[in-house]
Design a protein around this motif. Structure first.
Motif, short mmCIF file in Angstrom:
data_model
loop_
_atom_site.label_atom_id
_atom_site.label_comp_id
_atom_site.label_asym_id
_atom_site.label_seq_id
_atom_site.Cartn_x
_atom_site.Cartn_y
_atom_site.Cartn_z
N VAL A 1 35.66 -4.64 -20.07
CA VAL A 1 34.57 -4.30 -21.00
C VAL A 1 33.76 -5.55 -21.34
N ASP A 2 34.45 -6.63 -21.65
CA ASP A 2 33.76 -7.89 -21.97
C ASP A 2 32.90 -8.36 -20.81
N GLY A 3 33.35 -8.10 -19.59
CA GLY A 3 32.62 -8.54 -18.40
C GLY A 3 31.53 -7.58 -17.97
N GLY A 4 31.34 -6.49 -18.72
CA GLY A 4 30.29 -5.54 -18.40
C GLY A 4 30.63 -4.55 -17.31
N LYS A 5 31.89 -4.53 -16.85
CA LYS A 5 32.28 -3.61 -15.78
C LYS A 5 32.62 -2.23 -16.33
N LEU A 6 33.03 -2.18 -17.58
CA LEU A 6 33.38 -0.92 -18.23
C LEU A 6 32.74 -0.87 -19.61
N ARG A 7 32.67 0.33 -20.18
CA ARG A 7 32.20 0.52 -21.55
C ARG A 7 33.21 1.39 -22.30
N LEU A 8 33.48 1.06 -23.54
CA LEU A 8 34.41 1.87 -24.32
C LEU A 8 33.89 3.29 -24.50
N SER A 9 32.59 3.45 -24.48
CA SER A 9 31.99 4.78 -24.67
C SER A 9 31.95 5.61 -23.40
N GLN A 10 32.25 5.01 -22.25
CA GLN A 10 32.12 5.77 -21.01
C GLN A 10 33.14 6.88 -20.95
N GLN A 11 32.75 7.97 -20.30
CA GLN A 11 33.59 9.16 -20.23
C GLN A 11 34.45 9.15 -18.97
N LEU A 12 35.74 9.38 -19.15
CA LEU A 12 36.67 9.56 -18.06
C LEU A 12 37.05 11.04 -18.00
N THR A 13 37.73 11.43 -16.95
CA THR A 13 38.19 12.81 -16.81
C THR A 13 39.69 12.84 -17.05
N SER A 14 40.11 13.64 -18.01
CA SER A 14 41.52 13.74 -18.34
C SER A 14 42.31 14.21 -17.12
N ARG A 15 43.43 13.53 -16.84
CA ARG A 15 44.19 13.80 -15.63
C ARG A 15 45.68 13.86 -15.90
N LEU A 16 46.39 14.62 -15.07
CA LEU A 16 47.84 14.69 -15.12
C LEU A 16 48.47 14.31 -13.78
N THR A 17 47.66 14.11 -12.76
CA THR A 17 48.15 13.77 -11.43
C THR A 17 47.68 12.37 -11.05
N PHE A 18 48.61 11.56 -10.53
CA PHE A 18 48.33 10.15 -10.27
C PHE A 18 48.92 9.74 -8.92
N ASN A 19 48.52 8.57 -8.46
CA ASN A 19 48.96 8.06 -7.16
C ASN A 19 50.21 7.21 -7.31
N SER A 20 51.19 7.47 -6.45
CA SER A 20 52.39 6.64 -6.43
C SER A 20 52.08 5.29 -5.81
N LEU B 1 58.29 8.23 -9.87
CA LEU B 1 59.69 8.20 -9.46
C LEU B 1 59.85 7.69 -8.03
N GLU B 2 58.87 7.96 -7.17
CA GLU B 2 58.91 7.40 -5.82
C GLU B 2 58.83 5.87 -5.88
N GLY B 3 57.98 5.37 -6.76
CA GLY B 3 57.89 3.93 -6.94
C GLY B 3 59.18 3.35 -7.48
N LEU B 4 59.80 4.04 -8.42
CA LEU B 4 61.08 3.59 -8.97
C LEU B 4 62.13 3.53 -7.87
N ALA B 5 62.20 4.57 -7.02
CA ALA B 5 63.17 4.61 -5.93
C ALA B 5 62.92 3.50 -4.92
N ALA B 6 61.66 3.08 -4.80
CA ALA B 6 61.29 2.01 -3.86
C ALA B 6 61.52 0.62 -4.44
N GLY B 7 62.03 0.56 -5.67
CA GLY B 7 62.32 -0.73 -6.29
C GLY B 7 61.18 -1.33 -7.08
#
Length: 289
Positions: free
Chosen positions: A53-72, A151-157
């Motif tokens: 945010v300080d570097g101008g790459k992000l804004r606190l006001s910018q909108q993200l999309t709520s998610r429940l699925t992520f990349n391992s 959990l895949e990441g956990l299993a991979a150490g």
């Protein structure tokens, strides 16, 4: 009875580090003992996001999309979802697919320790940025190699690691303004003061002003906090305390952290000159407010 889990080897351990705001060590025991970081690593995610945010790459006001699925993060790993694990979902977040501001994502990550919000923030800034934030703070023994619930990441150490010394270094960098700019420092301190699951704060006298970030999983219970007195002749006196426990039950760990918190408070009141730090620059506004 000692607790064994994916994160605890069953060998009981309590480590702590007590410092001034500027990092002078006042007391320590096992401060360099590596432990599973749990949610205390979210401090590094917060710093990484606000430096962007300080570097101008992000804004606190910018909108993200709520998610429940992520990349391992596991080599060749796919995706994982919180949809089938209600313990991982955050009821305070908008339903999946709905907009939510970065400000709110960071607030829920710290104030209620939302794993859902944390994973969104990490995927936004990247694990490399989190590593960079740890480096800025001088937290050389800490790392975040995977998302929460991976959990895949956990299993991979792949893990999340810290030490009591590193946690005090991270908190010091936040409150003294070394981690981010003036506005971002103020925002981080506000979030830490709003923490709903502190272990150190509730053990302190009513006159204490504090902000903290705790972390816990089975067999692991930690907290790191900055603490200041309210009023008195030395209103800027204070300390940073990190306590990490492994293989203890919840009640035993909470009792131990509370006892060390009260001892740190007593020491700060009786040590000649107190644990004094005159906050300048970005942090002076909240220190004297």
């Amino acid at each position: 009875m000692s607790i064994v889990s994916d994160y605890s080897d069953g060998v009981p351990s309590i480590s702590y580090c007590l410092t001034t705001f500027e990092g002078e060590v006042i007391a320590e025991s096992g401060a360099d003992t590596p432990v599973y970081a749990a949610s205390t690593i979210k401090l590094a995610v917060l710093i990484a996001a606000l430096r962007a945010v300080d570097g101008g790459k992000l804004r606190l006001s910018q909108q993200l999309t709520s998610r429940l699925t992520f990349n391992s993060s596991a080599p060749g790993g796919g995706t994982f979802s919180f949809e089938t694990d209600p313990d991982e979902t955050d009821d305070g977040m908008p339903p999946e697919g709905r907009p939510v501001s970065l400000r709110e994502v960071l607030r829920r990550m710290i104030v209620v320790s939302s794993n859902e919000a944390t994973n969104m923030a990490v995927e936004l800034v990247g694990l490399d940025a989190v590593r960079g934030a740890l480096a800025v703070c001088g937290a050389a023994s800490s790392k975040m190699e995977r998302l929460f619930g991976d959990l895949e990441g956990l299993a991979a150490g792949l893990t999340q690691q810290t030490t009591a010394r590193d946690l005090t270094a991270i908190m010091s960098a936040i409150v003294t303004g070394r981690a981010a700019g003036r506005s971002s420092t103020r925002f981080m301190v506000e979030l830490l003061r709003a923490q709903e699951y502190s272990l150190i704060g509730p053990a302190l006298p009513a006159e204490a002003r504090w902000g903290s970030k705790s972390g816990w999983v089975t067999g692991i219970r930690h907290d790191v906090a900055f603490v200041q007195p309210c009023g008195g002749t030395d209103p800027l006196g204070g300390f940073i305390l990190a306590v990490c426990t492994r293989a203890y039950g919840e009640a035993e760990a909470t009792t131990a952290i509370g006892a060390l918190s009260r001892l740190a408070w007593d020491l700060s009141r009786t040590r000649p000159g107190g644990l004094h730090y005159v906050l300048e620059g970005p942090a002076e506004e909240w220190a004297t407010g």
